[in-house]
Write a protein that holds these residues in place. Structure first.
Motif, PDB file in Angstrom:
ATOM      1  N   GLU A 166       0.882  -1.155  -0.062  1.00  0.00           N
ATOM      2  CA  GLU A 166       0.122   0.054   0.104  1.00  0.00           C
ATOM      3  C   GLU A 166       0.900   1.337   0.029  1.00  0.00           C
ATOM      4  O   GLU A 166       0.542   2.119  -0.671  1.00  0.00           O
ATOM      5  N   ILE A 167       1.878   1.173   0.736  1.00  0.00           N
ATOM      6  CA  ILE A 167       2.933   2.370   0.825  1.00  0.00           C
ATOM      7  C   ILE A 167       3.780   2.480  -0.260  1.00  0.00           C
ATOM      8  O   ILE A 167       3.850   3.567  -1.149  1.00  0.00           O
ATOM      9  N   THR A 168       4.509   1.302  -0.552  1.00  0.00           N
ATOM     10  CA  THR A 168       5.599   1.564  -1.753  1.00  0.00           C
ATOM     11  C   THR A 168       5.142   1.219  -2.977  1.00  0.00           C
ATOM     12  O   THR A 168       5.585   1.629  -4.104  1.00  0.00           O
ATOM     13  N   GLY A 169       3.749   0.460  -3.330  1.00  0.00           N
ATOM     14  CA  GLY A 169       3.259   0.292  -4.474  1.00  0.00           C
ATOM     15  C   GLY A 169       3.930  -1.324  -4.850  1.00  0.00           C
ATOM     16  O   GLY A 169       3.551  -1.568  -5.936  1.00  0.00           O
ATOM     17  N   THR A 170       4.621  -2.002  -4.033  1.00  0.00           N
ATOM     18  CA  THR A 170       5.256  -2.951  -4.338  1.00  0.00           C
ATOM     19  C   THR A 170       4.912  -4.094  -3.307  1.00  0.00           C
ATOM     20  O   THR A 170       4.999  -4.040  -2.208  1.00  0.00           O
ATOM     21  N   LYS A 171       4.599  -5.358  -3.846  1.00  0.00           N
ATOM     22  CA  LYS A 171       4.124  -6.537  -2.847  1.00  0.00           C
ATOM     23  C   LYS A 171       5.210  -6.783  -2.008  1.00  0.00           C
ATOM     24  O   LYS A 171       6.673  -6.654  -2.407  1.00  0.00           O
ATOM     25  N   ASP A 172       4.958  -7.296  -0.715  1.00  0.00           N
ATOM     26  CA  ASP A 172       6.178  -7.539   0.102  1.00  0.00           C
ATOM     27  C   ASP A 172       7.126  -8.585  -0.394  1.00  0.00           C
ATOM     28  O   ASP A 172       8.428  -8.213  -0.321  1.00  0.00           O
ATOM     29  N   LYS A 173       6.732  -9.499  -1.185  1.00  0.00           N
ATOM     30  CA  LYS A 173       7.732 -10.627  -1.425  1.00  0.00           C
ATOM     31  C   LYS A 173       8.487  -9.846  -2.441  1.00  0.00           C
ATOM     32  O   LYS A 173       9.831 -10.342  -2.413  1.00  0.00           O
ATOM     33  N   ASN A 174       8.093  -9.145  -3.314  1.00  0.00           N
ATOM     34  CA  ASN A 174       8.992  -8.611  -4.686  1.00  0.00           C
ATOM     35  C   ASN A 174       9.953  -7.328  -3.814  1.00  0.00           C
ATOM     36  O   ASN A 174      10.963  -7.140  -4.114  1.00  0.00           O
ATOM     37  N   TYR A 175       9.246  -6.797  -2.892  1.00  0.00           N
ATOM     38  CA  TYR A 175      10.143  -5.451  -2.086  1.00  0.00           C
ATOM     39  C   TYR A 175      11.383  -6.276  -1.460  1.00  0.00           C
ATOM     40  O   TYR A 175      12.274  -5.854  -1.356  1.00  0.00           O
ATOM     41  N   ASN A 176      10.935  -7.453  -0.838  1.00  0.00           N
ATOM     42  CA  ASN A 176      12.043  -8.073  -0.115  1.00  0.00           C
ATOM     43  C   ASN A 176      13.138  -8.751  -0.709  1.00  0.00           C
ATOM     44  O   ASN A 176      14.196  -8.633  -0.824  1.00  0.00           O
ATOM     45  N   LEU A 177      12.768  -9.184  -2.151  1.00  0.00           N
ATOM     46  CA  LEU A 177      13.883  -9.766  -3.158  1.00  0.00           C
ATOM     47  C   LEU A 177      14.551  -8.737  -3.917  1.00  0.00           C
ATOM     48  O   LEU A 177      15.695  -8.783  -3.941  1.00  0.00           O
ATOM     49  N   THR A 178      13.860  -7.293  -4.147  1.00  0.00           N
ATOM     50  CA  THR A 178      14.681  -6.218  -4.508  1.00  0.00           C
ATOM     51  C   THR A 178      15.654  -5.710  -3.245  1.00  0.00           C
ATOM     52  O   THR A 178      16.596  -5.526  -3.648  1.00  0.00           O
ATOM     53  N   TRP A 179      15.195  -5.581  -1.988  1.00  0.00           N
ATOM     54  CA  TRP A 179      16.076  -5.472  -1.247  1.00  0.00           C
ATOM     55  C   TRP A 179      17.368  -6.398  -1.189  1.00  0.00           C
ATOM     56  O   TRP A 179      18.455  -5.975  -0.765  1.00  0.00           O
ATOM     57  N   PHE A 180      17.154  -7.490  -1.272  1.00  0.00           N
ATOM     58  CA  PHE A 180      18.145  -8.620  -1.291  1.00  0.00           C
ATOM     59  C   PHE A 180      19.038  -8.447  -2.389  1.00  0.00           C
ATOM     60  O   PHE A 180      20.330  -8.549  -2.404  1.00  0.00           O
ATOM     61  N   LEU A 181      18.615  -8.368  -3.572  1.00  0.00           N
ATOM     62  CA  LEU A 181      19.414  -8.003  -4.699  1.00  0.00           C
ATOM     63  C   LEU A 181      20.313  -6.751  -4.680  1.00  0.00           C
ATOM     64  O   LEU A 181      21.389  -6.583  -4.917  1.00  0.00           O
ATOM     65  N   GLN A 182      19.769  -5.669  -4.003  1.00  0.00           N
ATOM     66  CA  GLN A 182      20.360  -4.374  -3.759  1.00  0.00           C
ATOM     67  C   GLN A 182      21.381  -4.425  -2.847  1.00  0.00           C
ATOM     68  O   GLN A 182      22.783  -4.121  -2.814  1.00  0.00           O
TER      69      GLN A 182
END
Length: 81
Positions: free
Chosen positions: A11-27
């Motif tokens: 709701e805040i980032t516009g990115t579902k939690d699982k994708n947010y976590n994967l994006t964070w991991f990659l970064q």
């Protein structure tokens, strides 16, 4: 999880939690690989071969994590379009 922790549901980032976590991991993997390059150079400059070896192995693991995460993230983002 405590009452004070916040769970991102998209709701805040516009990115579902699982994708947010994967994006964070990659970064994090990519940033860590870059940071470790500095540590490797510092260890080389001081002649500390043990640290060079440690940081080089750690950098390879960070690079591997990023390489594993990139195609997974790409495939998940394409499916959501």
């Amino acid at each position: 999880m405590s009452d004070t922790e916040f769970v991102e549901t998209g709701e805040i980032t516009g990115t579902k939690d699982k994708n947010y976590n994967l994006t964070w991991f990659l970064q994090s993997c990519l940033e860590n690989a870059l940071r470790l390059q500095t540590y490797i150079a510092d260890a080389e400059a001081s002649g500390d071969t043990q640290l060079v070896e440690l940081f080089t192995k750690a950098q390879a693991n960070s690079q591997k994590g990023a390489e594993l995460a990139k195609p997974l993230l790409a495939s998940r983002l394409v499916r959501e379009e």
